[in-house]
Write an enzyme that holds these catalytic residues in place. Sequence first.
Site, PDB file in Angstrom:
ATOM      1  N   VAL A 157      11.654 -81.330 -30.525  1.00 32.77           N
ATOM      2  CA  VAL A 157      10.395 -81.783 -30.149  1.00 32.77           C
ATOM      3  C   VAL A 157       9.643 -82.538 -31.184  1.00 32.77           C
ATOM      4  O   VAL A 157       9.110 -83.635 -30.793  1.00 32.77           O
ATOM      5  CB  VAL A 157       9.436 -80.468 -30.225  1.00 32.77           C
TER       6      VAL A 157
ATOM      7  N   ILE B  55       2.603 -78.995 -19.697  1.00 35.51           N
ATOM      8  CA  ILE B  55       1.649 -78.679 -18.583  1.00 35.51           C
ATOM      9  C   ILE B  55       0.238 -78.285 -19.476  1.00 35.51           C
ATOM     10  O   ILE B  55       0.387 -77.535 -20.512  1.00 35.51           O
ATOM     11  CB  ILE B  55       1.945 -77.388 -17.771  1.00 35.51           C
TER      12      ILE B  55
ATOM     13  N   LYS C 185       4.745 -70.228 -29.940  1.00 36.98           N
ATOM     14  CA  LYS C 185       4.062 -69.181 -29.209  1.00 36.98           C
ATOM     15  C   LYS C 185       4.175 -67.781 -29.703  1.00 36.98           C
ATOM     16  O   LYS C 185       3.285 -66.905 -29.822  1.00 36.98           O
ATOM     17  CB  LYS C 185       4.423 -69.255 -27.756  1.00 36.98           C
TER      18      LYS C 185
ATOM     19  N   LYS D  28       3.675 -66.263 -24.051  1.00 42.23           N
ATOM     20  CA  LYS D  28       3.139 -67.375 -23.389  1.00 42.23           C
ATOM     21  C   LYS D  28       1.841 -66.438 -22.641  1.00 42.23           C
ATOM     22  O   LYS D  28       0.790 -66.893 -22.616  1.00 42.23           O
ATOM     23  CB  LYS D  28       4.126 -68.251 -22.671  1.00 42.23           C
TER      24      LYS D  28
HETATM   25  N1  HSE Z   1      12.872 -71.271 -23.884  1.00 42.89           N
HETATM   26  C1  HSE Z   1      11.554 -71.719 -23.039  1.00 42.89           C
HETATM   27  C2  HSE Z   1      12.283 -71.710 -21.812  1.00 42.89           C
HETATM   28  C3  HSE Z   1      11.159 -72.960 -23.650  1.00 42.89           C
HETATM   29  O1  HSE Z   1      13.236 -71.449 -21.331  1.00 42.89           O
HETATM   30  O2  HSE Z   1      11.122 -71.951 -21.014  1.00 42.89           O
HETATM   31  C4  HSE Z   1      10.321 -73.111 -24.845  1.00 42.89           C
HETATM   32  O3  HSE Z   1       9.386 -72.279 -24.753  1.00 42.89           O
END
Ligand code: HSE
Length: 435
Positions: free
Chosen positions: A14, A136, A105, A205
């Site tokens: 990232v 998103i 997160k 999340k």
């Molecule tokens: N490991 C996460 C996923 C991505 O598979 O969506 C990062 O949040």
Amino acid sequence: MKPINVGLLGIGTVGGGTFTVLKRNEEEITRRAGRPIRITAVADKNLELAKSVAGEGVRLTDDAFSIVTDPEIDIVVELIGGYGVAKELVLKAIENGKHVVTANKALLAVHGNEIFAAAQKKGVMVAFEAAVAGGIPIIKALREGLSANRIQWLAGIINGTTNFILSEMRDKGLPFAEVLKEAQALGYAEADPTFDIEGVDAAHKATLMASIAFGVPVQFDKAYVEGISKLDGVDIKYAEQLGYRIKLLGIARRRPQGIELRVHPTLIPEKRLIANVEGAMNAVLVQGDAVGATLYYGKGAGAEPTASAVIADLVDVTRLHTSDPEHRVPHLAFQPDQITELPMLPIDEVETSYYLRLRVDDKPGVLADVTRILADQSISIDAMLQREPEEGESQTDIIILTHLTIEKNMNAAIAKVESLESVTGKVTRLRLENL
Ligand code: HSE
């Protein structure tokens, strides 16, 4: 215009994407932010990697604390992850009056209340668009775009690894363990994929989204978390025959008694748009009382999609850098003194529909016994499927879909069904949401 100075902690995928996008779109980003955004310092254990990504003119160090205490730095971008040193660094950055942008997160879902309180006290921003659903802009949508609404519920495919695995299991009829290996070979799943496949990442999340949607403190410890590692391919097939797909959903719902916060494999009608989100893509469905249902779709991971969210936060923070802290968008969407302590409901109190698979003797009265037990718990049947027994087979599978009921009633019914002589083994139970 004097640039705003950014210090980056961790230069993995990232971080690299953030450099690339900031450079490629420099002019447009500056026009939006009102002043240039410059990454002037990077901390990473791998200085060679940092040098190859950051290029000339950027201070490189393996001491992240020297960045969070550097008086020249305005914003710290934390891309280290986890709850360990990342927490110390974020709190230190706040203590030193720096705004923080993070994709972490896990950190915010577990320690968010402490971090937001510290930021509030110091008058700095902690922005975390990249922490949920990658590229998103769901945090922006929930916190600002939908602020007229009383949000009723949200449901999201917020883990790309598990969505990829479920898509492959359905498309190719392969078992979970085999697809997991494929996902690891393709670089979707981590070498230790536990957080993804056991639903923990999705629960982090969902926890953040629930707080912003309902104005409650961050409470990861109250989330119900169930992953996909025990999901049997046969249930994906039966669900399909009944017109449903199985997705790992993060669900947050407001009920009169409190809030449901749960992650588990979920049957959803195949005609819903969100049921058709395949592979590693993410999507979040939000139901507001005024707007109705809204759906947000896109890439939930990857260098540039996640960088897109990180930079959007950098632009926001740059615009608001000099503004009065009282007039900024609150971290959890609601004013800090308006965060309420609505109870988080335990899984026993959750209200949902169910898919049940039973292995039964193929003889008269079995179905009557099962349906009597469900009726005694006031559980209404919505649909049923009985597999035709093979030649000479004395047992078969019965699949039952129910209408809404409370989980504890279903637990009581399942215990009674499992004690019937004509039922073999455990009942497979999956939850179903019509969305
Ligand atoms: N490991 C996460 C996923 C991505 O598979 O969506 C990062 O949040």
